[in-house]
Write an enzyme that holds these catalytic residues in place. Structure first.
Site, PDB file in Angstrom:
ATOM      1  N   ASP A  12       1.007  -1.144   0.084  1.00  0.00           N
ATOM      2  CA  ASP A  12       0.019  -0.133   0.037  1.00  0.00           C
ATOM      3  C   ASP A  12       1.015   1.200   0.071  1.00  0.00           C
ATOM      4  OD1 ASP A  12      -2.560   1.626   0.580  1.00  0.00           O
ATOM      5  OD2 ASP A  12      -1.644   1.833   2.402  1.00  0.00           O
ATOM      6  N   LEU A  13       0.277   2.345  -0.392  1.00  0.00           N
ATOM      7  CA  LEU A  13       1.189   3.655  -0.549  1.00  0.00           C
ATOM      8  C   LEU A  13       1.004   4.789   0.819  1.00  0.00           C
ATOM      9  CD1 LEU A  13       3.195   5.419  -1.981  1.00  0.00           C
ATOM     10  CD2 LEU A  13       1.213   6.486  -3.034  1.00  0.00           C
ATOM     11  N   ASP A  14       0.161   5.060   1.065  1.00  0.00           N
ATOM     12  CA  ASP A  14      -0.213   6.043   2.067  1.00  0.00           C
ATOM     13  C   ASP A  14      -0.174   5.389   3.260  1.00  0.00           C
ATOM     14  OD1 ASP A  14      -0.505   8.062   0.309  1.00  0.00           O
ATOM     15  OD2 ASP A  14      -2.550   8.110   0.147  1.00  0.00           O
TER      16      ASP A  14
ATOM     17  N   THR B 142       1.202  10.156   3.951  1.00  0.00           N
ATOM     18  CA  THR B 142       0.510  11.546   3.358  1.00  0.00           C
ATOM     19  C   THR B 142      -0.855  11.701   4.111  1.00  0.00           C
ATOM     20  OG1 THR B 142       0.006   9.957   1.827  1.00  0.00           O
ATOM     21  CG2 THR B 142       1.498  11.365   1.087  1.00  0.00           C
TER      22      THR B 142
ATOM     23  N   LYS C  88      -8.674   6.857   5.997  1.00  0.00           N
ATOM     24  CA  LYS C  88      -7.410   6.044   5.493  1.00  0.00           C
ATOM     25  C   LYS C  88      -7.728   4.668   4.540  1.00  0.00           C
ATOM     26  CE  LYS C  88      -3.739   7.295   8.727  1.00  0.00           C
ATOM     27  NZ  LYS C  88      -2.984   6.696   9.901  1.00  0.00           N
TER      28      LYS C  88
ATOM     29  N   SER D 186      -2.487   0.724  -4.314  1.00  0.00           N
ATOM     30  CA  SER D 186      -3.203   1.841  -3.539  1.00  0.00           C
ATOM     31  C   SER D 186      -4.279   2.357  -4.087  1.00  0.00           C
ATOM     32  CB  SER D 186      -2.025   3.090  -3.684  1.00  0.00           C
ATOM     33  OG  SER D 186      -2.560   4.179  -3.255  1.00  0.00           O
ATOM     34  N   ALA D 187      -5.248   2.904  -3.175  1.00  0.00           N
ATOM     35  CA  ALA D 187      -6.451   3.561  -3.644  1.00  0.00           C
ATOM     36  C   ALA D 187      -6.200   4.977  -4.374  1.00  0.00           C
ATOM     37  CB  ALA D 187      -7.366   3.751  -2.309  1.00  0.00           C
TER      38      ALA D 187
ATOM     39  N   LYS E 156     -11.080  -0.720  -1.812  1.00  0.00           N
ATOM     40  CA  LYS E 156     -10.698  -1.730  -0.631  1.00  0.00           C
ATOM     41  C   LYS E 156     -12.044  -1.596   0.309  1.00  0.00           C
ATOM     42  CE  LYS E 156      -5.826  -0.737  -0.832  1.00  0.00           C
ATOM     43  NZ  LYS E 156      -4.854   0.042  -0.394  1.00  0.00           N
TER      44      LYS E 156
ATOM     45  N   GLU F  49      -0.108  -3.391   4.526  1.00  0.00           N
ATOM     46  CA  GLU F  49      -1.234  -2.549   4.711  1.00  0.00           C
ATOM     47  C   GLU F  49      -1.257  -1.761   5.911  1.00  0.00           C
ATOM     48  OE1 GLU F  49      -3.928  -0.771   3.638  1.00  0.00           O
ATOM     49  OE2 GLU F  49      -4.092  -1.104   1.510  1.00  0.00           O
ATOM     50  N   ASP F  50      -1.618  -0.598   5.849  1.00  0.00           N
ATOM     51  CA  ASP F  50      -2.238   0.004   7.339  1.00  0.00           C
ATOM     52  C   ASP F  50      -3.529   0.359   7.474  1.00  0.00           C
ATOM     53  OD1 ASP F  50      -2.516   2.257   5.248  1.00  0.00           O
ATOM     54  OD2 ASP F  50      -2.440   3.723   6.767  1.00  0.00           O
TER      55      ASP F  50
END
Ligand code: B16
Ligand code: MG
Length: 217
Positions: A8-10, A16, A44, A113-114, A144, A168-169
């Site tokens: 995942d990114l953020d 971010t 998130k 990522s979303a 997601k 993932e966070d």
């Protein structure tokens, strides 16, 4: 064995969420709606459209379709302004160590990522070249916890889902990974991410031996 590692990114590679918070707070306040850090937490992993819908629900506010589109555009412009100032110092601790370790072992690496801004963020922090596949908010039709983003990632890496591992966070992201039949690794609070197969507060807790076991399993 070659495995697929999907990030995942953020909240996993960069934080971010603080920039999303500033931009959403500005937007909410302009509508007379208060917006807290706790509410930002709930956004998130949630898509941009759904995030604005939730803010309007919290503020019990209805707006026209035109205003909705305008607010989304303005929010994203403000967010991109913060993103434009990002650099490698914003990469979360030990992310490069894990990525380089996986690359040196010939593992396949994807982004899942979303965010529709994922590519620009990866470019700003100079990590874009580490990924063999990038799946983001511009490639998916279902958000997601739907597993679509990770299944497309696996497909693009040419690795079967059961041989993929997701970092993932967000709760929705962990659920998406579990539904995709992938190994889920939560990065963050164990109480929040309890559905994950493994949980770490951040990447500094992930030892080489753990990665070894994932690769060899
Ligand atoms: P954008 P992730 C998600 O990214 C964020 O966590 C979420 O807060 C944001 O609303 C969503 O991307 C859409 O982002 O407005 O940039 O398209 O955690 O899935 O990498
Ligand atoms: Mg995230």
């Amino acid at each position: 064995m070659k495995k697929g590692f999907i990030f995942d990114l953020d909240g996993v590679i960069v934080d971010t969420a603080k920039y999303h918070f500033l931009a959403w707070q500005n937007l909410a306040n302009s509508l007379g709606i208060s917006f807290s850090l706790a509410q930002n937490e709930q956004l998130k992993g949630v898509s941009r459209v759904r995030s604005l819908e939730k803010i309007l629900e919290w503020g019990d506010k209805t707006i026209s379709e035109e205003e909705f589109t305008r607010l989304m555009r303005e929010k994203n412009e403000e967010y991109l302004n913060y993103i434009s100032k990002m650099d490698i110092n914003e990469i979360l601790p030990d992310v490069p160590r894990i990525l380089d370790n996986l690359i040196s072992r010939g593992q396949a690496i994807a982004l899942g990522s979303a965010s529709k801004n994922a590519r620009v963020i990866l470019e700003k922090v100079q990590l874009i070249d580490k990924f063999h596949a990038i799946v983001d908010g511009t490639n998916v039709s279902k958000a997601k916890p739907d597993p679509e983003v990770f299944l497309i990632g696996a497909q693009q890496l040419d690795i079967s889902p059961e041989h993929c591992i997701v970092f993932e966070d967000s709760v929705a992201g962990i659920q998406a990974a579990n539904t995709a039949n992938m190994i889920s690794i939560g990065i963050g609070d164990a109480k929040v991410l309890h559905e994950a197969d493994y949980i770490f507060t951040n990447f500094t807790e992930i030892k080489e031996e753990f990665i070894n076991n994932l690769v060899l399993a």
